[in-house]
Scaffold this motif. Structure first.
Motif, PDB file in Angstrom:
ATOM      1  N   PHE A   1     -46.205   6.871 -15.862  1.00 15.55           N
ATOM      2  CA  PHE A   1     -45.150   7.518 -14.946  1.00 15.55           C
ATOM      3  C   PHE A   1     -44.066   8.289 -15.973  1.00 15.55           C
ATOM      4  CE2 PHE A   1     -46.781   4.025 -12.777  1.00 15.55           C
ATOM      5  CZ  PHE A   1     -47.018   4.602 -11.540  1.00 15.55           C
ATOM      6  N   ASP A   2     -43.836   9.475 -15.454  1.00 12.79           N
ATOM      7  CA  ASP A   2     -42.437  10.308 -16.153  1.00 12.79           C
ATOM      8  C   ASP A   2     -41.417  10.116 -14.959  1.00 12.79           C
ATOM      9  OD1 ASP A   2     -42.969  11.893 -13.936  1.00 12.79           O
ATOM     10  OD2 ASP A   2     -43.723  13.653 -15.402  1.00 12.79           O
ATOM     11  N   LEU A   3     -40.200  10.249 -15.380  1.00 14.14           N
ATOM     12  CA  LEU A   3     -39.095  10.273 -14.413  1.00 14.14           C
ATOM     13  C   LEU A   3     -39.333  11.040 -13.103  1.00 14.14           C
ATOM     14  CD1 LEU A   3     -36.251   8.996 -13.958  1.00 14.14           C
ATOM     15  CD2 LEU A   3     -35.447  11.026 -14.784  1.00 14.14           C
ATOM     16  N   ALA A   4     -39.879  11.897 -13.071  1.00 16.13           N
ATOM     17  CA  ALA A   4     -40.031  12.680 -11.736  1.00 16.13           C
ATOM     18  C   ALA A   4     -40.959  11.943 -10.892  1.00 16.13           C
ATOM     19  CB  ALA A   4     -40.427  14.252 -12.011  1.00 16.13           C
ATOM     20  N   MET A   5     -42.239  11.359 -11.542  1.00 17.09           N
ATOM     21  CA  MET A   5     -42.982  10.854 -10.575  1.00 17.09           C
ATOM     22  C   MET A   5     -42.372   9.433  -9.850  1.00 17.09           C
ATOM     23  SD  MET A   5     -46.200  11.013 -13.280  1.00 17.09           S
ATOM     24  CE  MET A   5     -47.401  10.027 -12.380  1.00 17.09           C
TER      25      MET A   5
ATOM     26  N   ASP B   1     -51.122  11.419 -10.070  1.00 19.00           N
ATOM     27  CA  ASP B   1     -51.077  12.362 -10.832  1.00 19.00           C
ATOM     28  C   ASP B   1     -50.837  12.080 -12.332  1.00 19.00           C
ATOM     29  OD1 ASP B   1     -51.246  14.140  -8.579  1.00 19.00           O
ATOM     30  OD2 ASP B   1     -48.994  14.440  -8.354  1.00 19.00           O
ATOM     31  N   LEU B   2     -50.921  13.064 -13.261  1.00 15.85           N
ATOM     32  CA  LEU B   2     -50.824  12.889 -14.621  1.00 15.85           C
ATOM     33  C   LEU B   2     -49.073  13.350 -14.562  1.00 15.85           C
ATOM     34  CD1 LEU B   2     -53.719  14.956 -16.174  1.00 15.85           C
ATOM     35  CD2 LEU B   2     -53.072  12.404 -16.239  1.00 15.85           C
ATOM     36  N   PRO B   3     -48.601  12.569 -15.682  1.00 14.19           N
ATOM     37  CA  PRO B   3     -47.030  12.766 -15.849  1.00 14.19           C
ATOM     38  C   PRO B   3     -46.927  14.485 -16.518  1.00 14.19           C
ATOM     39  CG  PRO B   3     -48.092  11.118 -17.535  1.00 14.19           C
ATOM     40  CD  PRO B   3     -48.899  11.464 -16.342  1.00 14.19           C
ATOM     41  N   LYS B   4     -46.125  15.020 -16.143  1.00 12.30           N
ATOM     42  CA  LYS B   4     -45.623  16.281 -16.649  1.00 12.30           C
ATOM     43  C   LYS B   4     -44.701  16.477 -17.675  1.00 12.30           C
ATOM     44  CE  LYS B   4     -47.247  18.838 -12.582  1.00 12.30           C
ATOM     45  NZ  LYS B   4     -47.635  17.671 -11.877  1.00 12.30           N
ATOM     46  N   GLY B   5     -43.674  15.199 -17.628  1.00 12.54           N
ATOM     47  CA  GLY B   5     -42.849  14.956 -18.728  1.00 12.54           C
ATOM     48  C   GLY B   5     -42.988  13.930 -19.598  1.00 12.54           C
ATOM     49  N   GLU B   6     -41.902  13.476 -20.106  1.00 11.30           N
ATOM     50  CA  GLU B   6     -41.962  12.400 -21.119  1.00 11.30           C
ATOM     51  C   GLU B   6     -42.394  11.078 -20.175  1.00 11.30           C
ATOM     52  OE1 GLU B   6     -38.941   9.545 -24.122  1.00 11.30           O
ATOM     53  OE2 GLU B   6     -38.278  11.525 -23.155  1.00 11.30           O
TER      54      GLU B   6
END
Length: 173
Positions: free
Chosen positions: A55-59, A29-34
């Protein structure tokens, strides 16, 4: 034979197709956050941004990981680290190679053999004692070896590979 295309319907049809068509197996997926980690490699099966895996933290926190309570040379007493296994991150990116160059925010680099990711439960810690790791506290990512599982790892060889404030991993052939 050509079929007329209604210009008002085409965007809706394309949007519906994008939702209904499955992503390729293993697609990232594309990162949604920083973005806090970028993985690069000569061969990367699951890039998501300009040929890299970002990667963002959620990923990262959705990947298979571990929790380990241990002492380290950089902390006082036993602390609990948690985060994704390094191999889970590399698998999500589809990264192939024999060695890793782990790079910190201050551009410090450490060479890490791929075997450290595949044969050890090495993690990219995102949390310490349950709290997200700030840059001030060695975050956002800290390469933590499983010192709690294998006392033989508690030596300078592995300490020198334990990079904190990680921003990127470069996978080499």
């Amino acid at each position: 034979m050509e079929f007329p295309v209604n210009a008002r319907i085409l965007p809706a049809v394309l949007a519906l197709a994008a939702v209904l068509l499955p992503l390729p197996a293993g697609a990232l997926d594309l990162p949604k956050g920083e973005v806090i980690l970028t993985v690069t490699a000569t061969r990367l099966d699951h890039p998501n941004v300009d040929g890299t895996a970002q990667f963002d933290l959620a990923m990262l926190e959705t990947l298979a990981g571990r929790v380990g309570e241990m002492e380290t040379p950089w902390t006082e007493g036993k602390v609990k680290f948690s985060g994704p296994l390094l191999r889970s991150v590399l698998d999500a990116a589809g990264a192939h190679g024999t060695s890793l160059k782990v790079v910190a925010l201050n551009d410090y680099e450490a060479d890490v053999p791929m075997e450290d990711a595949t044969t050890l439960d090495t993690m990219l810690a995102t949390r310490i004692d349950g709290k997200p790791m700030s840059v001030r506290d060695k975050g956002p990512l800290f390469l933590v070896y499983p010192f709690d599982q294998n006392a033989d790892l508690f030596n300078e060889k592995y300490f020198s590979r334990s990079v904190w404030q990680i921003k990127s991993i470069k996978v080499a052939e």
